[in-house]
Design a protein around this motif. Structure first.
Motif, PDB file in Angstrom:
ATOM      1  N   MET A 193       7.084 -17.684   1.193  1.00  0.00           N
ATOM      2  CA  MET A 193       7.995 -17.585   1.792  1.00  0.00           C
ATOM      3  C   MET A 193       8.717 -16.200   2.061  1.00  0.00           C
ATOM      4  SD  MET A 193      11.830 -19.645   1.248  1.00  0.00           S
ATOM      5  CE  MET A 193      11.270 -21.332   1.420  1.00  0.00           C
ATOM      6  N   GLN A 194       9.094 -16.040   3.351  1.00  0.00           N
ATOM      7  CA  GLN A 194       9.547 -14.382   3.738  1.00  0.00           C
ATOM      8  C   GLN A 194      11.065 -14.228   2.917  1.00  0.00           C
ATOM      9  OE1 GLN A 194       9.439 -13.990   7.905  1.00  0.00           O
ATOM     10  NE2 GLN A 194       7.224 -13.175   7.819  1.00  0.00           N
ATOM     11  N   LEU A 195      11.300 -13.091   2.750  1.00  0.00           N
ATOM     12  CA  LEU A 195      12.696 -12.672   2.244  1.00  0.00           C
ATOM     13  C   LEU A 195      13.754 -13.334   3.213  1.00  0.00           C
ATOM     14  CD1 LEU A 195      14.433 -11.659  -0.049  1.00  0.00           C
ATOM     15  CD2 LEU A 195      13.853  -9.390   0.800  1.00  0.00           C
ATOM     16  N   SER A 196      13.803 -12.917   4.405  1.00  0.00           N
ATOM     17  CA  SER A 196      14.665 -13.503   5.189  1.00  0.00           C
ATOM     18  C   SER A 196      14.932 -14.802   5.178  1.00  0.00           C
ATOM     19  CB  SER A 196      14.351 -12.790   6.824  1.00  0.00           C
ATOM     20  OG  SER A 196      13.022 -13.763   7.126  1.00  0.00           O
ATOM     21  N   GLU A 197      13.783 -15.779   5.110  1.00  0.00           N
ATOM     22  CA  GLU A 197      14.117 -17.317   4.687  1.00  0.00           C
ATOM     23  C   GLU A 197      15.049 -17.453   3.788  1.00  0.00           C
ATOM     24  OE1 GLU A 197      10.052 -18.533   5.030  1.00  0.00           O
ATOM     25  OE2 GLU A 197      10.173 -18.730   7.204  1.00  0.00           O
TER      26      GLU A 197
ATOM     27  N   PRO B 294      13.181  -9.575  -6.871  1.00  0.00           N
ATOM     28  CA  PRO B 294      12.272  -9.357  -7.770  1.00  0.00           C
ATOM     29  C   PRO B 294      10.967  -9.352  -7.377  1.00  0.00           C
ATOM     30  CG  PRO B 294      13.837 -10.947  -8.935  1.00  0.00           C
ATOM     31  CD  PRO B 294      14.241 -10.498  -7.439  1.00  0.00           C
ATOM     32  N   GLU B 295      10.500 -10.415  -6.215  1.00  0.00           N
ATOM     33  CA  GLU B 295       9.119 -10.424  -5.633  1.00  0.00           C
ATOM     34  C   GLU B 295       9.063  -9.982  -4.464  1.00  0.00           C
ATOM     35  OE1 GLU B 295      10.561 -13.583  -7.073  1.00  0.00           O
ATOM     36  OE2 GLU B 295       9.894 -12.981  -9.047  1.00  0.00           O
ATOM     37  N   LEU B 296      10.254  -9.911  -3.554  1.00  0.00           N
ATOM     38  CA  LEU B 296      10.161  -9.805  -2.004  1.00  0.00           C
ATOM     39  C   LEU B 296      11.196  -8.470  -1.571  1.00  0.00           C
ATOM     40  CD1 LEU B 296      10.048 -13.336  -1.124  1.00  0.00           C
ATOM     41  CD2 LEU B 296       8.104 -11.834  -0.986  1.00  0.00           C
TER      42      LEU B 296
ATOM     43  N   TYR C  11      11.842  -2.552  -2.597  1.00  0.00           N
ATOM     44  CA  TYR C  11      11.374  -1.761  -3.826  1.00  0.00           C
ATOM     45  C   TYR C  11      10.587  -2.400  -4.897  1.00  0.00           C
ATOM     46  CZ  TYR C  11      14.093   2.150  -2.149  1.00  0.00           C
ATOM     47  OH  TYR C  11      14.390   3.313  -1.562  1.00  0.00           O
ATOM     48  N   ASN C  12      10.288  -3.813  -4.541  1.00  0.00           N
ATOM     49  CA  ASN C  12       9.312  -4.344  -5.608  1.00  0.00           C
ATOM     50  C   ASN C  12       8.115  -4.894  -4.950  1.00  0.00           C
ATOM     51  OD1 ASN C  12      10.519  -4.156  -8.021  1.00  0.00           O
ATOM     52  ND2 ASN C  12      12.130  -5.420  -7.234  1.00  0.00           N
ATOM     53  N   VAL C  13       7.919  -4.637  -3.510  1.00  0.00           N
ATOM     54  CA  VAL C  13       6.799  -5.039  -2.899  1.00  0.00           C
ATOM     55  C   VAL C  13       5.350  -4.183  -2.880  1.00  0.00           C
ATOM     56  CG1 VAL C  13       7.884  -6.437  -1.153  1.00  0.00           C
ATOM     57  CG2 VAL C  13       7.599  -3.963  -0.727  1.00  0.00           C
ATOM     58  N   THR C  14       4.381  -4.506  -2.468  1.00  0.00           N
ATOM     59  CA  THR C  14       3.135  -3.710  -2.899  1.00  0.00           C
ATOM     60  C   THR C  14       2.987  -2.352  -1.994  1.00  0.00           C
ATOM     61  OG1 THR C  14       2.046  -5.027  -1.258  1.00  0.00           O
ATOM     62  CG2 THR C  14       1.936  -5.930  -3.557  1.00  0.00           C
TER      63      THR C  14
ATOM     64  N   TYR D 108      19.043  -5.785   9.617  1.00  0.00           N
ATOM     65  CA  TYR D 108      18.734  -7.473   9.992  1.00  0.00           C
ATOM     66  C   TYR D 108      17.316  -7.463  10.304  1.00  0.00           C
ATOM     67  CZ  TYR D 108      23.770  -7.411   8.849  1.00  0.00           C
ATOM     68  OH  TYR D 108      24.991  -7.119   8.568  1.00  0.00           O
ATOM     69  N   GLN D 109      16.619  -6.579  10.442  1.00  0.00           N
ATOM     70  CA  GLN D 109      15.077  -6.490  10.895  1.00  0.00           C
ATOM     71  C   GLN D 109      14.070  -6.110   9.738  1.00  0.00           C
ATOM     72  OE1 GLN D 109      14.366  -4.002  14.231  1.00  0.00           O
ATOM     73  NE2 GLN D 109      15.161  -2.206  13.341  1.00  0.00           N
ATOM     74  N   PHE D 110      12.904  -6.451   9.678  1.00  0.00           N
ATOM     75  CA  PHE D 110      11.939  -5.772   8.732  1.00  0.00           C
ATOM     76  C   PHE D 110      12.874  -6.015   7.332  1.00  0.00           C
ATOM     77  CE2 PHE D 110      11.553  -2.724  12.371  1.00  0.00           C
ATOM     78  CZ  PHE D 110      10.590  -3.356  12.812  1.00  0.00           C
ATOM     79  N   ILE D 111      13.093  -7.077   7.059  1.00  0.00           N
ATOM     80  CA  ILE D 111      13.989  -7.530   5.713  1.00  0.00           C
ATOM     81  C   ILE D 111      13.111  -7.619   4.647  1.00  0.00           C
ATOM     82  CG2 ILE D 111      15.172  -9.132   4.420  1.00  0.00           C
ATOM     83  CD1 ILE D 111      16.677  -9.858   7.234  1.00  0.00           C
ATOM     84  N   GLY D 112      13.278  -6.646   3.672  1.00  0.00           N
ATOM     85  CA  GLY D 112      12.306  -6.438   2.528  1.00  0.00           C
ATOM     86  C   GLY D 112      11.090  -5.512   2.936  1.00  0.00           C
ATOM     87  N   GLU D 113      10.934  -4.902   4.011  1.00  0.00           N
ATOM     88  CA  GLU D 113      10.061  -4.169   4.772  1.00  0.00           C
ATOM     89  C   GLU D 113      10.553  -2.567   4.951  1.00  0.00           C
ATOM     90  OE1 GLU D 113       7.794  -5.949   7.707  1.00  0.00           O
ATOM     91  OE2 GLU D 113       7.104  -7.641   6.477  1.00  0.00           O
TER      92      GLU D 113
END
Length: 370
Positions: A1-5, A30-32, A35-38, A263-268
């Motif tokens: 599941m994406q962070l936005s979802e 913590p996962e998405l 600062y915690n993505v790959t 509100y775009q590229f959330i988590g990225e």
């Protein structure tokens, strides 16, 4: 599941989120969270550069300032506490410089506070020996030394506010897309502006970094004796709440490109805001921390003798023309580009007010009065 979802699910379950909660999830889930993505966030393959990425000279100059602070603390065993060490480059360069002073280095402890699991793994790959890692400053006993942060506070999650007839806080809702709604601001946000003696004009939008206040309180309680060096981009209240800043300072960084849409590229993408150095000074004073002064990064490095340091290195280098060209490029980035944008605030606790070389050009910079 994406962070936005996940964020959309939380909004449907709990109702609109404060922007502060939205930003916290976007950056630190913590996962998405960003600062915690790959992917690598910092450097040529990431989304932004920091000064340690430009040159080891930056860390050497901070090492030189720390050396001076150690002398001011009677050359006793010294601890450096670095918050959010990124890739560990700054720590590496500071220690490389301080190795030349065995009296300091032999009794030195370097403590990194890092809440990103991914960044901690990166740091541990090339930092050994003197370095240890902690989840909280409260886990570190008897701190006599220097608490250091470089581009930390600008990544604390912030509340966003908008002034109508009264102060309103911005919340994030979702209906076929993310949307912002306004709710009456809580007492903490209203108190923040009253304490700083700031009256926002109608139609003014800005950010409030309450986490920075909590951080200053945490730092002041843990530091027994020594200094705090905060390096970041930001301004005083008089500049942050000027009419030309009426839309706020929030920026996002995605693959070295700036935008103002969180509100775009959330988590990225990284989300940052300018920090209020007036607030750090004001609340620091309340918690027993005295402001020594604030200068821009250029004046800080020049005061510590970066030019003389580089010239000495050039004399040892046989390919002087190539080295001189390289140093010129470095100095443009450190002293002109980033040098004029970034500020350095030095505070102290339980120390006599000795002159600090990093504040040599304090009279050329803005005083912390507003």
């Amino acid at each position: 599941m994406q962070l936005s979802e996940l964020i959309i699910q939380r909004i449907k379950k709990e109702g609109p989120l404060s922007f502060n909660d939205f930003m916290e999830m976007a950056l630190y889930h913590p996962e998405l969270g960003y600062y915690n993505v790959t992917q690598t966030a910092i450097g040529a393959d990431g989304d932004f550069y920091t000064s340690p990425c430009i040159s080891a000279d930056f860390g050497a100059m901070i090492g030189r300032q720390i050396e001076e602070m150690w002398k001011n603390l009677e050359k006793k065993p010294f601890k450096i506490i670095e918050y959010g060490a990124g890739t560990g480059l700054l720590c590496h360069d500071i220690l490389a410089y301080l190795k030349n002073n065995s009296a300091l280095y032999d009794t030195l402890s370097y403590c990194i506070i890092e809440k990103s699991v991914r960044m901690r793994e990166i740091e541990k790959r090339h930092l050994k020996g003197k370095v240890s890692w902690y989840n909280s400053i409260q886990d570190i006993p008897e701190i006599n030394g220097c608490i250091l942060s470089n581009e930390l506070v600008d990544n604390f999650s912030v509340h966003q506010v908008f002034m109508e007839e009264e102060l309103k806080e911005i919340f994030v809702d979702y209906k076929e897309g993310f949307m912002e709604i306004l709710k009456p601001a809580n007492k903490k946000l209203i108190h923040y502006f009253k304490t700083l003696k700031v009256q926002l004009p109608k139609g003014f939008r800005t950010e409030v970094n309450l986490q920075a206040i909590s951080w200053m309180k945490e730092v002041s309680r843990s530091l027994q004796k020594g200094y705090i060096i905060t390096i970041d981009y930001g301004s005083l209240s008089s500049e942050l709440y000027n009419n030309r800043r009426g839309c706020g300072t929030l920026l996002c960084y995605h693959k070295h490109q700036k935008n103002d849409n969180p509100y775009q590229f959330i988590g990225e993408q990284d989300i940052t805001t300018h920090i209020n150095f007036s607030a750090l000074s004001q609340w620091g004073s309340r918690y027993g921390i005295e402001s020594c002064g604030m200068v821009n990064q250029s004046h800080f490095l020049l005061g510590l003798g970066i030019k003389e340091y580089q010239n000495s290195a050039l004399l040892k280098n046989k390919s002087n023309l190539q080295s001189a060209t390289h140093e010129a490029l470095i100095n443009y980035k450190l002293l002109v580009d980033m040098g004029m944008k970034f500020k350095v605030l030095i505070q102290q606790k339980e120390v006599q007010k000795y002159p600090l070389s990093g504040l040599k050009f304090l009279n050329l910079s803005t005083t912390i009065s507003n």
